[in-house]
Design a protein around this motif. Structure first.
Motif: not given
Lengths: 318, 675
Positions: B6-7, B27-35, B44-58
């Motif tokens: 996933e990228s 904002r402008n997040v790019s990263t790759n997940i390898k097999k 920390e809370s509010g850093s957007g980490k959960s939003t990013l994770a959920l977006a990775m499931m669409g």
């Protein structure tokens, strides 16, 4: 579980006992007794003596209470003063009429409320929700004596489709009855359905926002399947108690609606017997209405217990 | 191994503010997940980490929408898929393990059904095969008696078991990628260590890629191959786990690692000033500018790009990162030593205290007593010296908060006495205490959001104790409030603010100020830092320590976080199932844990260091009730010696280090066993 049911029934009986005591004492402390209140200006001489004798008012109050209570337990409410006949005979047709009105309203109103509630919740803030919500809030805010009167004015007087007041002959067929009660049913359902639909809506919205629904979506559960398996069972559980209260309210006679449509149900009997100062009937009605509330709430509590696995196992573990 | 599954490319997600402005929380997040790799996303809370994770499931939460960029799963953009297409991917290709399994499992459906649902959706197995598969899965996540487990409802399981069920459910569809959103937050220390161990095993066993989202660097350190650090919706640092944790070259990560209290260090960690900016408040320059001690004028005007550092295999978003390279050997050392200014006088004594939650029976109510043979808290004897910080630690259900409530008078004791100053017995009923005793003992709660009245300004909040206890009014009241705010490092202008206008750390400072307003002798701290972010936690701990040193207050500090307790406390009492196990000076309890339970507890703590692995010595069974007789820890003790543990309450022994323990094994023997 069985213990719990017995406990609840016991509590219900205590409630009824207290209600009976309060009504009895209430009648007792009113200035004058049943006979003087009922006979009014004719309350003197032979008529009064006869009445006192007939009602047994010459014995002490506690004895009368015991006597009355034991008769009530056996299903005998005594004599009505105005009708000069056994109260059971007065009540019989009234109970039947109220039952018919209530059950038709329930059969139409509750499913409709649930469906409307679900639709408004699932299409929240979209067109179906905005339309239905506007209508429900509207019909919720109009008092029933206004909506009922308007219904009579429009449907019965202007359009002339249905009779404006209900006249039910005692040998009416079910079909005749039905055409007579359409307007009262509509008037009742408007308020009842609106209330319940709002409740169901907020309950469904709350469940839709829960973690487990998000989880179900992320698990790949198709939308409608999710709605039926994960959302509705949990959202409708709290609705049971509201439904129960509504049913009790309906069975107890919808006083205003019955008066406006001149419908011979329990609600109108309450008004009639109070204005006729027919205290034995008032007493009987108080007990009957209280029993209906207690009984229906008991059933609702037990149903919630059965359907909610959380409560069920909690009880068993105890 | 190097195949990318996933990228994320230039992803921005945001919402429309009420003023119609577009505000981005990612904002402008790019990263790759390898097999086969495990990537830790930390922030920390509010850093957007959960939003990013959920977006990775669409999945985009309601109210948010993607502004630009894409989430490519096997070169298909999840954000453009229809819900029909997503149903085929979710649970089958990418599965989610949620934060709080207790709430993420549907309450009216049995465990077996919920796992079966995933199997039906994502496999072609027949009914009998599926049934077999369910018990296989339950077995794989090491749940006891998998056959009967399937017929139970979620609420009948403990927190750790629910989390395991969620893992089993996620594995049902044999996904290529597992998304874990704070999967161990909210679990007890020992349970957390066990669940993490299980996840690591599954990653290795199935070769599944994992994305592990957490605020807890300790948990991230245990599982991740690579770490992504998020701050205010941006990736600020990304690289191999070991490099990030040992040589962080971004000032935020550096500060974060320094602000985490560690088990091996005695003293308070250094704190980071300020707090994370709110989404939408950053207009120009670096988002970390306000809190950074390396910042220059250049950083104020220009926002840095993510820069690749070849030697370290790391991406960093900082102009001045070079100053941090080779600076990292002092990561472990900058710790404020705390001074212990406790006096010999005992200010509070708990004598044989027992507390029961059992409902009073009718006759007991008449005589105002509680008959419960097996109370929740039993036989607590603690003497608290003036000016010391004593900590009560233990897992959930250990009775630590219960004891605190009893001292405060919120909960009646069943037996025993609470003595305050010169052995005067404090009534266990709040209404019977005199106003001065009420003033002398103050409480600070875990969650300032709930303990501060949202409709009161800070001034109103602080004036209440001042009016109540000291009858202050007018100018004098105002002067006192300003002074209190100064004590907790808040400016005068905070007076007119409402709690919702404050950050989490500021709110807790107001709560601290309110407690100190009463000029108390004792402050009871109930998990006061648990609701705070790590970088803020250190600041609050430092503040508490400073106030104590200045004013000579005594703290009774309750926490489940053993590292925090180590940092702040002078003495520590370890509780299990409402019974004391060990009590002694913190340094010694942590350095030489004698009681088997202390050993188990300390062994399970996760440190933000990939080289320190937790030791799992006891089963993570959850006991609902303390045992009727014998030692409280008999059910889980790895050093149980036999029948005596079940039948007799162990005696107190005092070791040479000053630790007192309750165990049937000789304390010196225990010490040699642990070598």
């Amino acid at each position: 579980m069985l213990l719990l049911i017995l406990k609840r029934i016991g509590l219900g009986l205590i409630t009824l006992f207290i209600v009976s005591l309060i009504t009895f004492v209430g009648v007792e402390v009113l200035p004058g007794d049943a006979c003087t209140t009922y006979l009014e200006r004719e309350a003197y001489g032979a008529a009064l003596d006869a009445c006192i004798k007939r009602l047994g008012l010459d014995v002490p109050a506690y004895e009368r209470y015991l006597d009355w209570a034991s008769n009530v337990i056996r299903g005998d409410f005594g004599y009505s003063l105005s009708g000069e006949m056994p109260i059971n005979e007065v009540l019989g047709p009234r109970v039947k009429n109220s039952l018919v009105l209530a059950s038709v309203s329930i059969l139409i109103g509750i499913p409709l409320a649930i469906v409307l509630g679900i639709i408004t919740a699932l299409w929240r803030d979209k067109l179906p929700d905005i339309m239905i919500s506007t209508i429900t809030i509207f019909s919720m805010t109009i008092p029933e004596f206004i909506s009922a009167t308007l219904l009579i004015l429009i449907v019965a007087i202007w359009l002339g489709w249905l009779p404006g007041i209900v006249i039910i002959p005692s040998d009416a067929t079910f079909y005749e009855l039905l055409s007579n009660i359409i307007l009262p049913v509509v008037a009742i359902s408007m308020i009842m359905t609106a209330h319940m639909a709002r409740m169901v809506r907020s309950s469904v919205i709350q469940v839709m926002a829960s973690d487990y629904v998000q989880m179900a979506i992320l698990k790949g559960v198709p939308y409608w399947k999710m709605v039926f398996r994960h959302v509705l069972p949990n959202a409708l559980l709290p609705a049971i108690n509201v439904v129960a209260l509504t049913i009790a309210w309906l069975l107890g006679g919808v006083v205003v609606t019955e008066v406006v449509f001149n419908y011979p149900g329990l609600g109108r009997l309450v008004i009639e017997s109070i204005s006729n100062r027919d205290l034995p009937v008032v007493q009987a009605l108080a007990i009957i209405l209280a029993s209906i509330y207690v009984g229906i709430n008991l059933i609702a509590d037990l149903m919630t217990l059965m359907l909610n696995p959380r409560l069920k196992s909690l009880q068993i573990r105890k | 191994m190097n195949e990318i599954i996933e990228s994320v490319k230039n992803l921005s997600i945001g919402f429309n503010s009420q003023k119609g402005k577009q505000i981005s929380i990612l904002r402008n997040v790019s990263t790759n997940i390898k097999k086969g790799e495990t990537v830790g996303i930390v922030g920390e809370s509010g850093s957007g980490k959960s939003t990013l994770a959920l977006a990775m499931m669409g999945y985009i939460k309601q109210g948010l929408f993607p502004l630009k960029g894409e989430c490519l799963f096997k070169s298909e953009d999840l954000l453009k898929m229809s819900s029909r297409q997503l149903e085929k991917i979710r649970g089958r290709k990418i599965a989610m393990i949620p934060q709080n399994a207790g709430q993420a499992l549907t309450p009216n459906l049995k465990i077996g059904y919920q796992i079966d649902e995933a199997l039906r959706l994502h496999t072609d197995l027949k009914k009998t095969e599926r049934d077999k598969k369910i018990s296989e899965l339950l077995n794989k996540v090491r749940l006891p008696s998998p056959e009967t487990m399937a017929f139970r409802y979620p609420h009948e399981l403990s927190g750790g078991q629910q989390q395991r069920v969620a893992v089993a459910m996620a594995l049902a569809g044999k996904p290529d990628l597992l998304l874990l959103d704070e999967p161990t937050t909210g679990l007890d220390v020992t349970t957390q260590a066990h669940v993490l161990e299980l996840l690591r095993f599954i990653a290795k066993d199935t070769g599944t890629s994992m994305i592990y989202v957490s605020h807890d660097l300790g948990a991230i350190a245990q599982v991740s191959d690579r770490i992504v650090v998020m701050y205010a919706g941006e990736i600020v640092l990304e690289g191999p786990a070991r490099k990030i944790l040992k040589e962080p070259i971004h000032p935020y990560t550096y500060g974060l690692l320094k602000s985490i209290p560690k088990l091996s260090l005695d003293g308070l960690p250094s704190s980071m000033p300020g707090s994370q900016p709110q989404p939408g408040s950053i207009n120009e320059g670096c988002s970390f500018y306000d809190r950074c001690n390396l910042a220059t004028d250049h950083c104020k005007k220009n926002s840095p790009d993510l820069e690749h550092i070849k030697e370290l295999d790391t991406n960093v978003r900082c102009f001045n990162h070079k100053e941090l390279i080779n600076q990292n050997n002092n990561l472990q050392t900058s710790i404020t030593k705390k001074s212990n200014n406790s006096e010999a006088i005992e200010v509070l004594k708990l004598k044989d205290v027992s507390i029961s939650y059992a409902k009073q029976k009718f006759f007991d109510q008449l005589f105002d007593k509680i008959s419960d043979q097996n109370p929740t808290v039993k036989d607590i004897n603690i003497d608290i010296k003036k000016g010391e910080t004593i900590a009560l630690v233990g897992e959930s259900g250990s009775g630590k908060s219960t004891i605190l409530k009893s001292i405060a008078g919120l909960l009646k004791t069943k037996d025993g006495q609470i003595k305050f100053e010169n052995d005067r017995i404090l009534s266990s009923d709040l209404k019977m205490r005199n106003p001065n005793d009420l003033r002398a003992i103050q409480l600070i709660f875990q969650n300032p959001d709930e303990s501060l009245n949202p409709n009161h300004t800070v001034e109103q909040i602080l004036s209440q104790p001042l009016k109540l206890y000291f009858n202050l009014s007018g100018e004098e009241l105002k002067k006192n409030i300003i002074e209190l705010l100064k004590k907790v490092r808040l400016g005068k202008f905070y007076m007119s603010r409402y709690p919702r206008q404050l950050s989490g750390g500021e709110k807790q400072r107001v709560a601290v100020a309110r407690a100190f307003a009463a000029k108390p002798d004792i402050i009871l701290c109930d998990e006061v830092t648990s609701a705070l972010d790590v970088s803020v936690q250190a600041a609050v701990l430092n503040l508490l320590q400073q106030l104590k040193e200045d004013l000579g207050t005594t703290y009774v500090f309750v926490s489940h976080d053993l590292a925090v307790v180590r940092a702040i406390s002078d003495r520590v009492a370890v509780l299990y199932q409402g019974r004391l196990c060990e009590i002694g000076p913190s340094q010694n309890v942590y350095k030489f844990p004698s009681h088997p339970y202390t050993e188990v507890l300390l062994g399970a703590v996760l440190e933000p260091d990939p080289d320190i692995k937790p030791k799992l010595v006891a089963e993570d069974v959850v006991e609902e009730k303390p045992p009727e007789k014998g030692c409280s820890f008999q059910g889980r003790c790895p050093r149980k010696i036999g029948n005596i543990c079940n039948s007799e309450v162990p005696p107190w022994q005092i070791g040479e280090n000053g630790n007192a323990i309750r165990c049937h094994i000789n304390i010196e023997e225990l010490a040699s066993l642990q070598q």
